[in-house]
Design a protein around this motif. Structure first.
Motif, short mmCIF file in Angstrom:
data_model
loop_
_atom_site.label_atom_id
_atom_site.label_comp_id
_atom_site.label_asym_id
_atom_site.label_seq_id
_atom_site.Cartn_x
_atom_site.Cartn_y
_atom_site.Cartn_z
N SER A 1 -8.14 2.54 -4.64
CA SER A 1 -8.88 3.31 -5.59
C SER A 1 -7.87 4.91 -5.50
CB SER A 1 -10.02 3.30 -4.66
OG SER A 1 -9.99 3.88 -3.44
N PRO A 2 -8.47 5.63 -6.42
CA PRO A 2 -7.67 7.03 -6.47
C PRO A 2 -8.07 7.70 -5.05
CG PRO A 2 -8.92 6.75 -8.33
CD PRO A 2 -9.33 5.40 -7.57
N GLY A 3 -9.21 7.51 -4.31
CA GLY A 3 -9.22 8.28 -2.75
C GLY A 3 -7.98 7.49 -1.59
N LEU A 4 -7.98 6.22 -1.88
CA LEU A 4 -7.04 5.57 -1.08
C LEU A 4 -5.59 5.83 -1.44
CD1 LEU A 4 -6.85 3.53 1.31
CD2 LEU A 4 -6.58 1.81 -0.54
N TRP A 5 -5.16 6.00 -2.56
CA TRP A 5 -3.84 6.34 -3.05
C TRP A 5 -3.54 7.81 -2.41
CZ3 TRP A 5 0.31 4.42 -4.85
CH2 TRP A 5 0.45 3.47 -5.41
N LEU A 6 -4.67 8.67 -2.33
CA LEU A 6 -4.46 10.08 -2.04
C LEU A 6 -4.22 10.34 -0.61
CD1 LEU A 6 -6.92 12.10 -4.26
CD2 LEU A 6 -4.59 12.25 -4.36
N VAL A 7 -5.09 9.42 0.20
CA VAL A 7 -5.15 9.45 1.66
C VAL A 7 -3.55 8.85 2.23
CG1 VAL A 7 -5.97 8.53 3.46
CG2 VAL A 7 -7.55 9.40 2.00
N SER A 8 -3.37 7.60 1.42
CA SER A 8 -2.11 7.14 1.89
C SER A 8 -0.84 8.00 1.75
CB SER A 8 -1.98 5.74 1.07
OG SER A 8 -3.04 4.94 1.29
N ILE A 9 -0.90 8.76 0.36
CA ILE A 9 0.40 9.56 0.16
C ILE A 9 0.19 10.64 1.08
CG2 ILE A 9 1.13 11.22 -1.67
CD1 ILE A 9 0.47 9.18 -3.66
N ASP B 1 0.84 -8.70 -6.94
CA ASP B 1 1.16 -7.88 -8.55
C ASP B 1 0.03 -6.62 -8.19
OD1 ASP B 1 -1.42 -9.09 -8.39
OD2 ASP B 1 -0.91 -10.11 -10.29
N ASP B 2 -0.33 -6.37 -7.02
CA ASP B 2 -0.91 -5.15 -6.84
C ASP B 2 0.09 -3.99 -6.43
OD1 ASP B 2 -2.54 -2.98 -5.86
OD2 ASP B 2 -4.03 -4.29 -4.97
N PRO B 3 0.07 -2.90 -7.50
CA PRO B 3 0.81 -1.75 -7.29
C PRO B 3 0.70 -1.16 -5.94
CG PRO B 3 0.02 -1.77 -9.54
CD PRO B 3 -0.90 -2.83 -8.75
N TYR B 4 -0.68 -1.20 -5.60
CA TYR B 4 -0.78 -0.39 -4.19
C TYR B 4 -0.10 -1.01 -3.07
CZ TYR B 4 -3.22 1.63 -0.05
OH TYR B 4 -3.23 2.24 1.27
N LEU B 5 -0.50 -2.32 -2.90
CA LEU B 5 0.25 -3.00 -2.06
C LEU B 5 1.73 -2.95 -1.93
CD1 LEU B 5 -2.25 -6.13 -1.63
CD2 LEU B 5 -2.21 -4.12 -0.38
N VAL B 6 2.49 -3.15 -3.10
CA VAL B 6 3.77 -3.18 -3.15
C VAL B 6 4.26 -1.80 -2.62
CG1 VAL B 6 5.52 -2.70 -4.97
CG2 VAL B 6 3.95 -4.56 -5.29
N PHE B 7 3.60 -0.52 -3.02
CA PHE B 7 3.78 0.72 -2.37
C PHE B 7 3.66 0.72 -0.75
CE2 PHE B 7 1.39 4.25 -0.71
CZ PHE B 7 2.50 5.44 -0.66
N ALA B 8 2.85 0.01 -0.38
CA ALA B 8 2.19 0.21 0.94
C ALA B 8 3.43 -0.47 1.76
CB ALA B 8 0.93 -0.31 1.34
N THR B 9 3.78 -1.82 1.25
CA THR B 9 4.81 -2.55 1.85
C THR B 9 5.94 -1.84 2.11
OG1 THR B 9 5.44 -3.83 -0.01
CG2 THR B 9 3.70 -4.74 1.44
N ASN B 10 6.54 -1.12 1.06
CA ASN B 10 7.65 -0.51 0.91
C ASN B 10 7.60 1.03 1.95
OD1 ASN B 10 10.04 -0.96 -1.25
ND2 ASN B 10 7.99 -1.73 -2.02
N ALA B 11 6.70 1.48 1.94
CA ALA B 11 6.29 2.56 2.63
C ALA B 11 6.46 2.39 4.16
CB ALA B 11 5.00 3.43 2.46
N PHE B 12 5.66 1.25 4.71
CA PHE B 12 5.92 0.77 6.15
C PHE B 12 7.08 0.48 6.61
CE2 PHE B 12 0.96 0.78 5.73
CZ PHE B 12 0.66 1.39 6.81
#
Length: 337
Positions: free
Chosen positions: A17-25, A237-248
């Motif tokens: 969600s937008p909120g989860l993206w903001l918190v994660s970043i 195929d979830d962009p957020y999970l792709v982002f999270a795996t790369n970040a971690f």
């Protein structure tokens, strides 16, 4: 078998969600700032310090995976953990290249972690660009899975070729276009000046060798982004999970480098294993694309992918250690002049 015409894929239902993206970043930026604070004063990294940070950065994705399982169910948590294993494996290959660059540029040990940190930031930015581009391609049509699969097949062939060729195929970093261009644009000092990237000499701004090696690291980040982002899109195929795996996977590289610095040289078959993993995920993507056109084509479930990936990594680790032990025994048994 009936043939179905491929249509543009429906928008992916993302957990982000937008909120989860903001918190994660925000958390990602805070962790990067903390790393820069830790490395603001050049110092040699002890094994104890590196191990402590490594444990911390390995604990974070595990906690995040449990949260995903609680909030979104088993499938999303399993996709994240599988993607994380893939990205962490590929990031270890990053460390091999970083090791070669640090050695080639004779980077002082007290500023090596600052170079690694710059490389991680550059990799995160590039992964973000590639993740967004990948999401746009998937939204345009299922043909993106075929493109990703072919990219991974090509990467697997190149990686296997480099692994078979051995050290003789290593690139001369001084011949990298980015490094040569940088040296043409600005003067470069003969020695390192701590963690400074530029200094003023003879009335003009000059680069330090540290700036040159950082640019070389950024250039290699581009290559790794081309491999890693399609690889994790083969898991989810979830962009957020792709982002999270790369970040971690990338966040803990600085500390992991100093923990594995000696062990990395012993994993002589790692690239062979990574080539197999990339080819496997490439096949998974092609089958997924084909399934959308011919429903009778089977797909590879995520749990099977996780088992195969972990199995390949376990096998190449064992064979690497055995090969290294055999080489050491032969060297010890060889007659000395």
């Amino acid at each position: 078998m009936p043939v179905h015409v491929a249509v543009p894929a429906s928008p992916v239902e993302s957990v982000g969600s937008p909120g989860l993206w903001l918190v994660s970043i925000a958390v990602l930026v805070a962790l990067l700032v903390a790393d820069f604070v830790v490395t603001r004063r050049p110092h040699e990294v002890s094994v104890r310090e590196a191990a402590g940070w490594s444990v911390f950065y390995l604990t974070l994705p595990v906690v995040f995976g449990f949260w995903l399982w609680h909030a979104f169910g088993t499938d999303r948590a399993l996709e994240f953990m599988t993607g994380f294993v893939v990205e962490k494996s590929l990031s270890v290959d990053n460390l091999f290249v970083f090791m070669l660059l640090l050695a080639a540029f004779a980077v002082p040990s007290d500023v090596q972690q600052r170079v690694l940190l710059y490389g991680i930031v550059g990799a995160l930015v590039l992964r973000g660009v590639f993740i967004a581009a990948g999401a746009a391609m998937l939204a345009a049509g299922t043909w993106a899975f075929l493109v990703f699969g072919l990219v991974l097949f090509a990467s697997a062939v190149k990686l296997l070729h480099d692994a078979v060729s051995g050290p003789a195929a290593e690139r001369d970093v001084s011949r990298m276009r980015s490094v040569r261009l940088l040296r043409r644009l600005m003067p470069v000092t003969d020695d390192y000046r701590g963690a400074r990237l530029t200094v003023r000499e003879h009335g003009r701004r000059a680069l330090t060798p540290l700036a040159v090696v950082v640019v070389a690291v950024f250039a290699t980040d581009v290559v790794f982004a081309v491999d890693s982002v399609p690889a994790v899109y083969g898991i989810t195929d979830d962009p957020y999970l792709v982002f999270a795996t790369n970040a971690f996977a990338l966040l803990g590289l600085r500390a992991l480098y100093f923990v594995l610095h000696t062990a990395l040289a012993k994993l002589v078959h790692l690239n062979h294993g990574l080539a197999i993993i990339l080819a496997f995920i490439g096949a998974k993507l092609v089958l997924h694309w084909a399934h959308g056109i011919w429903p009778g084509v089977p797909e590879i479930p995520t749990p099977v992918s996780l088992v195969v990936i972990i199995g390949v990594l376990a096998v190449v680790t064992v064979t690497s250690l055995r090969s290294r032990r055999r080489a050491d025994e032969e060297e010890a048994a060889a007659p000395r002049d």
